[in-house]
Design an enzyme around this catalytic site. Structure first.
Site, PDB file in Angstrom:
ATOM      1  N   TYR A 307       0.848  -1.196   0.000  1.00  0.00           N
ATOM      2  CA  TYR A 307       0.000   0.000   0.000  1.00  0.00           C
ATOM      3  C   TYR A 307       0.881   1.242   0.000  1.00  0.00           C
ATOM      4  CZ  TYR A 307      -4.328   2.518   1.140  1.00  0.00           C
ATOM      5  OH  TYR A 307      -5.430   3.323   1.108  1.00  0.00           O
ATOM      6  N   TYR A 357      -5.876   5.655  -7.154  1.00  0.00           N
ATOM      7  CA  TYR A 357      -6.079   5.394  -5.729  1.00  0.00           C
ATOM      8  C   TYR A 357      -7.391   4.663  -5.521  1.00  0.00           C
ATOM      9  CZ  TYR A 357      -5.899   6.001  -0.716  1.00  0.00           C
ATOM     10  OH  TYR A 357      -5.841   5.760   0.633  1.00  0.00           O
TER      11      TYR A 357
END
Length: 428
Positions: A307, A357
């Protein structure tokens, strides 16, 4: 599942049941929308688009899916509505409030509810207008900024955005180990190289370390190019039993282990600093579940998907999941290891820093495609209509990694909470 407390804040878990599930479930379908800014669509529309694409990828119709899970931070659409739009009747569904650690967590929940006999196949999606509607930093068309609940503990001191809240963890790492901004800037450099070979990435430009360090300061020590892109999009993955997944048209990605939403002794986003070391993140605890349950270790992994809300979140996770010694994360990410052609490429589609995102799901989708050997890059298409990869990682070329057998996804909610998953290539 039995457990025992061995010392304050540390829990060792008897994992015999989890190991029984190793290799029993798989991701059989993946789908996404475009990654853009200004979608001019509702999250409901985006979700049905992504789920429909995943069903098509899995060769499934509405009658083949009977479970649905979603996650949101105030900007998505509930599962029953999306299911109704697609003609799906659900035997199990739930929607959770969550962000970065949700994907792997919900995959674990999907396995659990299928194993319990509550449904057979689960679609997991995330739909968000993360640029045009609700932006993570608290701005955007639908933003609101009243101080409520425990925000009184941090908003008064300027902690509004994720960057402001996470930066102290990185600053402490810099202080403890001498990690530099130039070292973590190499994460942006690597991910931008990967995104330049990804036709669907929002940012395809390749960056240098100097580009990152010369970009404007957002909050110390984060520069603009240390931060992820904000986009409007939706993503979806479909989970089912491996034996059923093998009936689907594409090679399944076999789930070896999941660690879902593991926390530090203080797991709340603003007060995890009360349990040190501050520079240690939740992966330090999650890896004690992940690797034993998967039956492999960090050295066995071929591709990682960490991430990357910021360049340093990738570095901290790779370090605390054991891919390098504590304190050497800066050297690990800046030495070429995480680039295509390196020992263990990371975020081969460009990740949150460059592709788009999605609160973690696009890195899982990318690893599924890597395990299939079908990264959707710019390589030429052969006569058999399947992509032929050149393994030439020059700009605008290939991003498929050679001989991918095992991948790891590392989900991040914040320094105090995270999730993870190991997947394997299916050789049946």
């Amino acid at each position: 599942m039995a457990s025992s407390i061995t010392n304050a804040g540390t829990r060792e878990i008897e994992t015999s049941s989890a190991r029984y599930l190793r290799g029993k479930y798989a991701i059989c379908g993946v789908g996404e929308t475009t990654y853009r800014r200004g979608s001019d669509q509702t999250t409901r529309s985006l979700a049905t688009w992504a789920v429909g694409n995943a069903m098509a990828d899995a060769g499934m119709t509405a009658t083949d899916v009977d479970g649905m899970l979603s996650y949101s931070n105030n900007d998505s659409t509930f599962a029953p509505i999306v299911a109704n739009d697609l003609g799906i009747r659900l035997n199990f569904y739930t929607d959770i409030y969550g962000g970065g650690s949700s994907t792997e967590c919900l995959i674990g929940i999907a396995i659990g509810v299928i194993e319990a006999g509550m449904c057979k196949t689960v679609a997991i999606y995330r739909a968000m207008n993360g640029f045009s509607q609700v932006r993570i930093g608290g701005t955007g068309v639908r933003s609101a900024a009243p101080i409520v609940g425990d925000q009184i503990h941090h908003r008064a001191y300027g902690w509004q955005s994720a960057g402001q809240m996470f930066a102290p963890t990185f600053m402490r790492h810099m202080y403890d180990y001498g990690t530099t901004s130039a070292q973590v800037a190499a994460v942006k450099v690597a991910h931008s190289k990967h995104a330049s070979n990804n036709p669907k990435a929002y940012y395809k430009q390749r960056y240098t370390i100097d580009d990152v360090l010369r970009s404007r300061m957002i909050c110390q020590p984060l520069h603009l190019l240390d931060c992820c892109v904000e986009t409007d999009n939706a993503t979806c993955i479909i989970v089912t039993r491996l034996d059923r997944a093998r009936d689907c048209p594409n090679r399944p990605a076999v789930i070896q282990a999941v660690a879902g939403r593991v926390s530090k002794p203080r797991g709340d986003i603003h007060l995890h600093y009360q349990s040190g070391p501050i520079s240690t993140v939740a992966g330090h605890y999650a890896q004690k579940i992940l690797w034993p349950n998967a039956g492999v270790g960090p050295e066995d992994i071929d591709v990682t998907g960490s991430y990357d809300a910021f360049t340093f979140t990738t570095m901290l996770q790779l370090e605390d999941y054991g891919f390098c010694e504590k304190g050497t994360g800066g050297e690990y990410v800046s030495g070429g290891t995480i680039e295509l052609g390196g020992k263990r490429p990371n975020n081969t589609a460009g990740g949150h820093l460059c592709e788009g995102y999605t609160h973690g799901m696009n890195m899982v989708i990318e690893n599924v495609r890597q395990l299939r050997g079908e990264a959707d890059d710019s390589c030429p298409v052969g006569n058999d209509s399947r992509r032929k990869h050149t393994f030439n990682y020059a700009e605008g070329g290939c991003r498929q990694v050679r001989k991918v057998e095992l991948t790891a996804n590392l989900g991040w909610a914040h320094p105090g909470a995270g999730s993870a998953m190991v997947m394997a290539k299916d050789h049946a």
